[in-house]
Write a protein that holds these residues in place. Sequence first.
Motif, PDB file in Angstrom:
ATOM      1  N   THR A 166       0.833  -1.209   0.000  1.00 10.43           N
ATOM      2  CA  THR A 166       0.000   0.000   0.000  1.00 10.43           C
ATOM      3  C   THR A 166       0.863   1.253   0.000  1.00 10.43           C
ATOM      4  O   THR A 166       0.676   2.161  -0.823  1.00 10.43           O
ATOM      5  CB  THR A 166      -0.914   0.012   1.239  1.00 10.43           C
ATOM      6  N   ILE A 167       1.810   1.310   0.930  1.00 17.13           N
ATOM      7  CA  ILE A 167       2.683   2.482   1.019  1.00 17.13           C
ATOM      8  C   ILE A 167       3.539   2.607  -0.235  1.00 17.13           C
ATOM      9  O   ILE A 167       3.698   3.701  -0.798  1.00 17.13           O
ATOM     10  CB  ILE A 167       3.571   2.386   2.274  1.00 17.13           C
ATOM     11  N   GLY A 169       2.905   1.431  -3.236  1.00 13.43           N
ATOM     12  CA  GLY A 169       2.086   1.840  -4.369  1.00 13.43           C
ATOM     13  C   GLY A 169       1.755   3.315  -4.331  1.00 13.43           C
ATOM     14  O   GLY A 169       1.801   4.006  -5.359  1.00 13.43           O
ATOM     15  N   TRP A 170       1.432   3.824  -3.131  1.00 15.39           N
ATOM     16  CA  TRP A 170       1.085   5.244  -3.027  1.00 15.39           C
ATOM     17  C   TRP A 170       2.288   6.129  -3.329  1.00 15.39           C
ATOM     18  O   TRP A 170       2.176   7.129  -4.064  1.00 15.39           O
ATOM     19  CB  TRP A 170       0.565   5.541  -1.623  1.00 15.39           C
ATOM     20  N   ILE A 171       3.437   5.788  -2.765  1.00  9.06           N
ATOM     21  CA  ILE A 171       4.651   6.580  -3.021  1.00  9.06           C
ATOM     22  C   ILE A 171       5.008   6.554  -4.501  1.00  9.06           C
ATOM     23  O   ILE A 171       5.344   7.578  -5.103  1.00  9.06           O
ATOM     24  CB  ILE A 171       5.830   6.047  -2.170  1.00  9.06           C
ATOM     25  N   ASP A 173       3.038   5.891  -7.081  1.00  8.60           N
ATOM     26  CA  ASP A 173       2.027   6.539  -7.922  1.00  8.60           C
ATOM     27  C   ASP A 173       2.033   8.058  -7.775  1.00  8.60           C
ATOM     28  O   ASP A 173       1.730   8.784  -8.733  1.00  8.60           O
ATOM     29  CB  ASP A 173       0.626   6.013  -7.581  1.00  8.60           C
ATOM     30  N   ASN A 174       2.377   8.563  -6.587  1.00 10.27           N
ATOM     31  CA  ASN A 174       2.237   9.994  -6.327  1.00 10.27           C
ATOM     32  C   ASN A 174       3.560  10.754  -6.254  1.00 10.27           C
ATOM     33  O   ASN A 174       3.579  11.959  -6.516  1.00 10.27           O
ATOM     34  CB  ASN A 174       1.478  10.200  -5.009  1.00 10.27           C
ATOM     35  N   THR A 320      -4.954  -0.772  -9.317  1.00 11.81           N
ATOM     36  CA  THR A 320      -3.705  -0.009  -9.256  1.00 11.81           C
ATOM     37  C   THR A 320      -2.849  -0.549  -8.110  1.00 11.81           C
ATOM     38  O   THR A 320      -3.325  -1.321  -7.272  1.00 11.81           O
ATOM     39  CB  THR A 320      -3.978   1.486  -9.020  1.00 11.81           C
ATOM     40  N   THR A 322      -1.760   1.082  -5.578  1.00 14.43           N
ATOM     41  CA  THR A 322      -2.298   1.589  -4.317  1.00 14.43           C
ATOM     42  C   THR A 322      -3.543   0.806  -3.892  1.00 14.43           C
ATOM     43  O   THR A 322      -3.678   0.409  -2.730  1.00 14.43           O
ATOM     44  CB  THR A 322      -2.656   3.077  -4.449  1.00 14.43           C
ATOM     45  N   LEU A 326      -4.339  -1.558  -0.607  1.00 15.25           N
ATOM     46  CA  LEU A 326      -5.446  -1.309   0.313  1.00 15.25           C
ATOM     47  C   LEU A 326      -6.280  -2.572   0.536  1.00 15.25           C
ATOM     48  O   LEU A 326      -6.854  -2.769   1.615  1.00 15.25           O
ATOM     49  CB  LEU A 326      -6.340  -0.189  -0.236  1.00 15.25           C
TER      50      LEU A 326
END
Length: 536
Positions: A166-167, A169-171, A173-174, A320, A322, A326
Motif C-alpha cells: 500500500t505504502i 504503491g502510493w509513493i 504513484d504519487n 492499481t 495503491t 489497500l
Amino acid sequence: MSEHGSSAEHQQTRSAAGDRSPWLIAVVVSIATFMQVLDTSIANVALRHIAGSLAAGIDESTWIITTYLVASAVIVPISAWLMSVIGRKRFYMLCVALFTASSLLCGLAPSLGMLIFFRVLQGLGGGGMVPSEQAILADTFPPERRAQAFALYGIAVIVAPTIGPTIGGWITDNWSWHWIFFVNVPIGIVSLVLVQWLVVEPQALERERREQLAGGLHIDWGGIILVGVWLGCLEIVLDKGQREDWFQSNFIIGFAMASAIAFVLFVPWELTRRAPIIDLTLMAKPQFAVSFIMMMMVGATMFSSTQLLPQLLQENFAYTATLSGLALMLGGVTMLLMMPIAAQATSLVQPKYLMAFGLLILALAMWHLTSLPPDASFGFFSWARAYQMIGMPFLFVPITTASYADLPPEKTNQASALINVARNLGGSIGVSMAVTMLAQRAQFHQSRLVDHLVPSSPLHQEALRDMAARFAPEGVSVADAQRRAYGWLAQQVQAQASLLSYIDVFWSFAVVAGLLIPVALVLLRSVKHRGAQVAH
C-alpha cells in the motif's frame, strides 16, 4: 528457590534494558525492523518504475531484488558470530547505520549498476538487524514473558509486509521510486539515536567477548565461504529459476551445483570445527528443529501470499498498486488485533497446540481462496487476507518463543540467526514454488481450455457472432470485427487459465499447512514429555 534466583540473576546480567523497562527496549529495536521489512516489500511494487527510470529492462531490474536477497541470506547465518566478536549492540548499530546510509545511496543512484551495488550493501545491513534484535529480546525478557515481547516484535515483522504494498504503491504513484529509499533515512537516524541512548550492552556479553578474543581471533573462513556460496547461490537459483526456465539453463545449473556442493561440504566442516561460524548442533534438538521447519512454513506463506495477491489484483482485476495494497490492509489490522491475543495464549497453552491452531486457520483461509470467482469484489480479497492473518500470530509467536526454550543463554545469538535463516529461506522457496506453479498451471489450464474451443461448436460460433456484433457499431469492417472477437476470446481463455492457476497455488498451500498440523503436535509433544522427565 536458589536455582530460580540464580536463573533470574543470570537473565538480568544478559538484559539489554539495564535499569529501564524492557518494553521500552522492545519498542526501540522494533523500529529498525519495521523499516527494513517494509523496504523489502515496497521495492517489489516499484520495480517497473525503477526499470523505466533507469532505462533498464524488467529482466535486468529484477537483480535489484535478487542481490538484496543474496546479501541478506549470506549475512544472516554468520550474524551470531559477528555479534560475539564485535559486540551485539555495536553490530546492531553498524547494521542500522549501513542500511540507512545505503538507502540514501540507493535513492541517489544514477544507474542500474550503482543501484544494484548499493542494494548489496543494504542487504548486508538489513540482514544482520533481525537476528540481533531477536537475540536482544530473548535475553532481555525472561522465558515466561518472551511471548509478549515477540508479539510486539511480530507486529513489525509481519504487519510491515502487509502494508508495504500500500505504502509502496502510493509513493510510486504519487511521488517517485527514489522516495521508497529516502523514507528510510529519518527512521534509521531515529533508531540509531534511541539505540545508543537506551540499549545497554550486557556485562555478561562483554565478558564472553573478551574471553573469546583472549586467545586470539579465530575466524572460520571456510565456514564463512561455504555458507556464503551455499545460501547465496541457492537464493539466485530460487529467484531466477522460473525466469531462466530452471534446469534448461546452464546459468541455473551452474549455481545449483555450486550451492549443492557448498552445502555438502559445509555440514561436516562446521561439525568438526572447534569454533564454527554456525552451531549446527542446535538442529539436533527436536524442539528447535521443529520450530525451524514451522518458521520456514510461516516465511513461505507470508512472503508468497504477500507477493501473489497484489500481483493477482493488478494483472487479473486491473487494480492499481495503491488499491491492491489497500485490499491487504484489513489483514494488517487483523494482525494488530490478534498479536496480543496470541501472546497471552502462549503463556497459557502449550506451543504445539497454538501452532496446530494457526496451521488449521491458515489451511482454511487458503482453502477459502480456492473459491475465487472471476468477478471477485474488493471485499472478497480484504476478508480473505484477514482470515489468513488470524492464524499467522498463532504461528509466529509460539514458534519464535519455542525456538529459544531449553537453550542455554549463550546459544541465544545462534538460535536467533538460524530461525531467521528459516524465515528467509522459507520465503524464497515459497515464492519460487508459487511463481513456478503459476506459470506451469496456467499453461496446463490454457491448453485444456483451448481444447474446448472447437470451431464447429454452436456455442463457439455464437460467442464469436455476439462479440463481432458488439465491435461492429465502432465503425470497423466485418473482418476487423471478427478479428477483434477472436482476440477477445483468446484474452478470456488466458484470463481464465491465469485465475485457475492461482486457485491451484492456494490449494497447494492449504494442503501443506494441513499436513504440518500432525508434525507440530507429534514432534513437539515428545519434546515436552522428555523435558518433564529430565526435570523430575
